[in-house]
Structures are given as C-alpha cells and as structure tokens.
Write a protein that holds these residues in place. Structure first.
Motif, PDB file in Angstrom:
ATOM      1  N   ALA A  59      -7.595   5.032  10.016  1.00 30.59           N
ATOM      2  CA  ALA A  59      -6.185   5.384   9.857  1.00 30.59           C
ATOM      3  C   ALA A  59      -5.684   6.113  11.101  1.00 30.59           C
ATOM      4  CB  ALA A  59      -5.997   6.250   8.625  1.00 30.59           C
TER       5      ALA A  59
ATOM      6  N   ILE B 147      -0.722   9.462   9.483  1.00 32.09           N
ATOM      7  CA  ILE B 147      -0.370   9.144   8.099  1.00 32.09           C
ATOM      8  C   ILE B 147       0.765  10.066   7.659  1.00 32.09           C
ATOM      9  CG2 ILE B 147      -1.216   8.805   5.760  1.00 32.09           C
ATOM     10  CD1 ILE B 147      -4.066   8.857   6.881  1.00 32.09           C
TER      11      ILE B 147
ATOM     12  N   VAL C 219       1.457   5.190   9.531  1.00 32.82           N
ATOM     13  CA  VAL C 219       1.378   4.403   8.310  1.00 32.82           C
ATOM     14  C   VAL C 219       1.816   5.289   7.152  1.00 32.82           C
ATOM     15  CG1 VAL C 219      -1.057   4.963   7.854  1.00 32.82           C
ATOM     16  CG2 VAL C 219      -0.076   2.844   6.933  1.00 32.82           C
TER      17      VAL C 219
ATOM     18  N   CYS D 244       4.036  -1.851   6.699  1.00 34.17           N
ATOM     19  CA  CYS D 244       4.517  -0.486   6.513  1.00 34.17           C
ATOM     20  C   CYS D 244       6.018  -0.503   6.248  1.00 34.17           C
ATOM     21  CB  CYS D 244       4.205   0.362   7.740  1.00 34.17           C
ATOM     22  SG  CYS D 244       4.405   2.139   7.478  1.00 34.17           S
TER      23      CYS D 244
ATOM     24  N   LEU E 177      -1.787  -5.733   6.098  1.00 33.24           N
ATOM     25  CA  LEU E 177      -1.217  -4.389   6.137  1.00 33.24           C
ATOM     26  C   LEU E 177       0.208  -4.419   6.670  1.00 33.24           C
ATOM     27  CD1 LEU E 177      -1.444  -1.320   5.857  1.00 33.24           C
ATOM     28  CD2 LEU E 177      -2.466  -1.262   8.140  1.00 33.24           C
TER      29      LEU E 177
ATOM     30  N   LEU F 235      -0.905   2.470   3.006  1.00 33.52           N
ATOM     31  CA  LEU F 235      -2.340   2.509   3.291  1.00 33.52           C
ATOM     32  C   LEU F 235      -3.154   2.367   2.010  1.00 33.52           C
ATOM     33  CD1 LEU F 235      -4.770   3.044   5.163  1.00 33.52           C
ATOM     34  CD2 LEU F 235      -4.364   5.497   4.818  1.00 33.52           C
TER      35      LEU F 235
ATOM     36  N   ALA G 100      -6.085   0.939  10.681  1.00 30.91           N
ATOM     37  CA  ALA G 100      -5.220   0.906   9.500  1.00 30.91           C
ATOM     38  C   ALA G 100      -3.974   1.761   9.733  1.00 30.91           C
ATOM     39  CB  ALA G 100      -5.978   1.378   8.270  1.00 30.91           C
TER      40      ALA G 100
END
Length: 330
Positions: free
Chosen positions: A150, A153, A189, A285, A283, A194, A212
C-alpha cells in the motif's frame, strides 16, 4: 466466504472487516482485544502472536481468506502464517511501498530493489519490518499469498491524521499555507477501495506482489485542498507558496504539512509508483472529492482521530500555527 483478519480494529483492518460484513461474509478477527470494537456478528478471537502459545485461539479454525495487517517483527508474521497454512485458502499481507530501496525514484514497480530484511528478525526499522514480513509470508504460502504494498492510504477511520489535519486546519478558516504548485500530483488509495480490492483478489486467489495504490497523478494538492474547502464549507483562503520558502523556514514535508512531498524529496517516489499490475488486477480508486467529503463526515462524528491500534499515537502531524503565520507573513 469465511474471512479471518489478523488485527481488524485499526484503519485498514477495520475497513476490511466493515467491507466483508457488508458483503455478508462470515468474519473472524484475531487480536489482543485491547483496542477498538468490531461490528455486531463478527467473531473475535483473542491472542498475542508475540507471546508463547499466543496463536492458540486460531487452532481448529478454517477460513477461505486471511488478511494480515501486521507491522511488527517479521518472525511473528511467519509464525502466524505457519499456524494458518493448512487452515486458510488464500493469505493477503498488507505491506508498504516503504520497502523499496530508492524511495526517491519515480515509477517504482514490484520488481524494483527492496531493503535487505530477514524473515526471522525480531526488530528493525519500518521498511525492514515490512520487507521481512513479506518474505516470511511468501516462504509459507507461496503463490497462495498476495502482498499488497500500500502507498498513501486515506479515508474514513484514518488513525494517523494526515487528511484529518488538513480538514481541521481548513475548518479554522483564514489564510491557509498551501505548498505550491497546486498541480503537484498526489498518489493515494482510499482505504475502502483497498479493502474491497484485497477481498476481491483473495476470492479470486490472486497471488503475487502488487503496488496497491491509485494511479499516479490521480489527484493533485490543489484538488485535494479544494475538496477540503468544499467539504468543510469554511471561509478559508489557500495561499499557494513557493516550496523553497516553506522548506527554508524549517517546515518538514509529510509531517508538518501532511501528504505533501515536493519534487526532489527523498521519498517523492512513494507518490509516483507504477500501478500497472494492480490496475490489471482490478484496483480502482474513487474520486478525491468523495474520499475527502466522507472523511470529513466521519471526523465530525467521532470528533478526533482515534488512537492507533497497537502502536503509539503520532504527536507530530501538522504545522504549528505560529510557524504557518510566520511563513505566510514572509
């Protein structure tokens, strides 16, 4: 689907539990039981993976997917993986882009060099802990493991306080020190995206390592701060200021002015990672205005950033108002 979350009450773990409950999954969390709460219907197992027999509560369980948010000793990550290798179908480990050796480089991809780390280690700095835990999990689960590196976040439930600080600062109104240029790209993200992606990938038994995080330049500092102004409805005026002036005043990117990493910063590459592999695996967002708006609604409900589960609360996020005023005056 039967989900086990190792952790489950912090930022990422909590969002993962919430998403799984929304899907109607059977959810179990395993943690020390010292922080946070879990939604109704979630089964809670208590144990300390760093203690002798601390994983005993997991014995006899069976799950389709496990999500592990551990950020401590790699040896403990390996112990948990070994305890679950016959009980879990697919293992998702939440790692970090901080594992890369050259964090200033743009376009970091999953095969870029990572810090040297021992999967059997009991200590180290954050990059070493995450890189070592990655290795420990892969050694046990092989292709049945997904490593989600990640990046930044954001979203409701954030327990570090980066976006919440900007929202509270904008809420106060007046002239707000904004680091120019407004079009500086920000890669992040949303925690809910996520979580949903990890559960989807776990269901499909996707293995391997992924950056990610959302696409590079998915938003900018200008768009993010404009969204903060819109969400709060505050009488705030963004004063876009040359980064050289900000740095000369001793203001620290990322800590004093959260989320901001100027061009040329040693960690700038963490906001410019290659996400080709993660995008191919589904993935996506949501727009920054949605992330900011829903984080603001959550923050108003809870009142303050919650303590970080299992880790000390950071006290250095955000710029001292007197320093901000001095920079603006100059």
């Amino acid at each position: 689907m039967r989900l086990l979350v190792l952790g489950g009450t912090g930022f990422v773990g909590g969002a993962t539990v919430t998403e799984a409950v929304r899907r109607g999954w059977s959810v179990t969390v395993f943690n020390r039981g010292m922080h946070g709460t879990v939604p109704s219907g979630v089964h809670r197992l208590r144990g300390d993976r760093t203690a002798p027999d601390g994983l005993a509560a997991l014995a006899g369980g069976e799950w389709d997917v496990a999500v592990d948010t551990w950020d401590g000793a790699p040896r403990a990550a390996g112990d948990a993986a070994r305890a679950l290798v016959d009980a879990v179908g697919h293992y998702v480990y939440v790692s970090s882009g901080s594992v890369y050796t050259d964090q200033a480089a743009a376009g970091l991809h999953e095969d870029s060099p990572v810090v040297d780390a021992d999967p059997g280690s009991v200590d180290g700095d954050y990059p070493q802990l995450k890189a070592g835990a990655e290795r420990a999990v892969r050694e046990v689960f092989g292709q049945r493991a997904l490593v989600a590196r990640a990046g930044l976040i954001l979203g409701p439930g954030e327990d570090i306080g980066r976006l919440p600080w900007w929202l509270r600062r904008v809420e106060r109104g007046g002239d707000v020190l904004a680091p120019a240029p407004a079009d500086l790209p920000v890669q992040y993200v949303d925690v809910r995206d996520l979580a949903a992606w990890m559960l989807d990938a776990g269901t499909r038994k996707v293995g391997g390592t992924f950056n990610a995080v959302g696409r590079p330049a998915q938003t900018t500092m200008g768009e993010l701060l404009d969204a903060c102004v819109a969400a709060t409805g505050a009488d705030a005026r963004l004063r876009w200021t040359d980064p050289a002036s900000i740095l000369a005043a001793g203001v620290q990117p990322w800590c004093d002015l959260p989320i901001w990493l100027p061009r040329g910063h040693p960690y700038r590459g963490l906001l410019e990672q290659d996400v080709t592999r993660a995008q191919a695996a589904g993935l996506t967002c949501r727009p920054v205005a949605e992330t900011v708006g829903e984080t603001w609604r959550w923050l108003r409900e809870v009142g303050a950033v919650p303590p970080r589960a299992g880790r000390p609360q950071r006290s250095s996020i955000g710029l001292d108002p007197t320093v901000e005023a001095a920079v603006l005056a100059a």
